[in-house]
Scaffold this active site. Structure first.
Site, PDB file in Angstrom:
ATOM      1  N   ILE A  46      14.912 -66.620 -28.620  1.00  0.00           N
ATOM      2  CA  ILE A  46      14.557 -65.477 -29.168  1.00  0.00           C
ATOM      3  C   ILE A  46      14.457 -64.252 -28.293  1.00  0.00           C
ATOM      4  CG2 ILE A  46      12.322 -64.289 -30.029  1.00  0.00           C
ATOM      5  CD1 ILE A  46      11.306 -67.252 -30.659  1.00  0.00           C
ATOM      6  N   GLU A  47      14.206 -64.486 -27.097  1.00  0.00           N
ATOM      7  CA  GLU A  47      14.337 -63.513 -25.904  1.00  0.00           C
ATOM      8  C   GLU A  47      15.572 -62.926 -25.619  1.00  0.00           C
ATOM      9  OE1 GLU A  47      11.854 -61.715 -24.888  1.00  0.00           O
ATOM     10  OE2 GLU A  47      10.298 -62.738 -25.114  1.00  0.00           O
TER      11      GLU A  47
END
Length: 399
Positions: free
Chosen positions: A137-138
């Site tokens: 996600i990051e």
């Protein structure tokens, strides 16, 4: 939401039932015999000592125990939040990810060097396996990723947060881009916030990881004042944070059942592909690659925290290397250290000190600047503190 869920308990319970069934069957077989022990011949006694066969209804568990595991199945075994897959916000993100299965496959491929190593770190702490998917996600598993706000690395640390967690920058090094150090810092941070603020509720800690503890604490107080329990799912948070945990759970659901969601995940070994080797002296990346038997490019790709070509032990404590090259690099560095110690004792190698220059070093060793440059392949007069220089043999003066 806690570390352990009903699903995990059921898996443990069924495993215990299988083991108990096997033991009971074995005991039943031995108790069914009424023949006195002394009546067995040597041959029959030998047969009795053999491993008892599992009953036919245990073959499934046999197969399961022997089934080869890859990194994805290893990760799926560590998931602890699958009870929340039915949450509306989770289903929304599952639908979103299903629209771009190729994107998931590409990011999963990018995770290849790091995934199993990160899973192992998460397992060591007993944390939910879903946390290993945070870099998905990051940073889309890009260790060199940088945001417009200044965050960097797999775990997207801001400069101030990284500094507070010991991820130093400077000297040709950025700890936020160091996969090993930033991973440990991220897990430390998540655990620390869970213990300090949230009674070990990891989901709330992840919300704080994304939005900051102040934002989450205010939202939690508001939820409690309205008669709610104050769990992650009760809070009104910024849009990105509201989606943060649902994204993780959605991804974990896809990883757990890729066929169901028509996603093809790359085959990645369950054992870590990389290992850490301590840096005990200034080390050029090319030299380390040669000692390890890998290409300089491959070693640079595994160590994006190195912004230059030199690993300075004052900043870089470890290098990541391919797992099958680690033992060789450690052995070669040990041999090289012994050789260098002997060379330094005989004056053949000099370690540059603060205030040194080539002229002063040459004068101290009775040689010339050009000779030192030739001996060390230097095209300039610039040297650095800690750099090791090979010193040509002293010139003999004849009278």
């Amino acid at each position: 939401m806690t570390y352990h869920t009903t699903r995990r308990r059921i898996l443990s319970f069924t495993s215990c039932l299988a083991l108990m069934g096997s033991l009971m069957a074995t005991m039943g077989n031995s108790q069914a015999s009424t023949t006195p022990q002394h009546a067995f011949t040597d041959d029959s006694a030998g047969n009795m000592a053999q491993e008892p066969r599992l009953p036919s209804n245990q073959t499934f568990w046999d197969a399961l125990a022997l089934e080869p595991r890859d990194a994805w199945s290893r990760l799926a075994e560590a998931f602890q939040w699958q009870d929340d897959v039915d949450q509306a916000r989770v289903q929304q993100w599952i639908d979103h990810y299903r629209e771009s299965p190729q994107n998931i496959a590409e990011i999963a491929e990018r995770a290849r060097p790091w995934l199993a190593w990160i899973i192992e770190r998460v397992e060591e702490r007993g944390l939910p396996g879903e946390i290993a998917l945070i870099p998905f996600i990051e940073s889309s598993f890009d260790p060199t990723a940088r945001s417009h706000r200044g965050a960097a690395g797999l775990w997207q640390f801001m400069p101030g947060t990284g500094q507070a967690l010991g991820l130093r920058r400077g000297g040709g090094y950025d700890g936020r881009l160091d996969v090993a150090r930033s991973t440990r810092a991220a897990l430390d941070y998540i655990e620390m916030q869970a213990e300090q603020w949230y009674e070990n509720d990891i989901a709330l800690s992840l919300a704080a990881y994304n939005a900051g503890a102040g934002t989450v604490n205010r939202a939690r107080r508001l939820a409690v004042s309205r008669g709610k329990a104050g769990t992650y799912w009760d809070l009104e948070l910024p849009r990105e944070t509201m989606a943060y945990v649902p994204k993780l759970i959605a991804l974990s659901a896809i990883v757990a059942e890729p066929d169901r969601y028509k996603v093809t995940l790359p085959q990645i070994e369950a054992a870590p592909a990389v290992a850490e080797v301590p840096v005990t002296r200034p080390l050029q990346l090319g030299e380390a690659a040669s000692l390890a038997g890998v290409s300089r490019t491959a070693l640079a790709d595994l160590n994006p925290g190195l912004l230059g070509s030199n690993a300075d032990p004052r900043h870089v404590k470890r290098l990541l290397v391919p797992a099958d090259s680690a033992e060789r690099l450690v052995a070669r560095l040990s041999q090289d250290s012994s050789r260098r110690s002997a060379a330094a004792a005989s004056g053949e190698i000099y370690v540059v000190q603060r205030g040194d220059n080539l002229s002063s070093i040459a004068a101290a060793h009775g040689t010339g600047v050009d000779e030192i440059k030739d001996r060390n392949g230097l095209s300039h007069d610039i040297i650095q503190v800690g750099q090791e220089l090979r010193i040509p043999q002293r010139r003999l003066a004849y009278r």
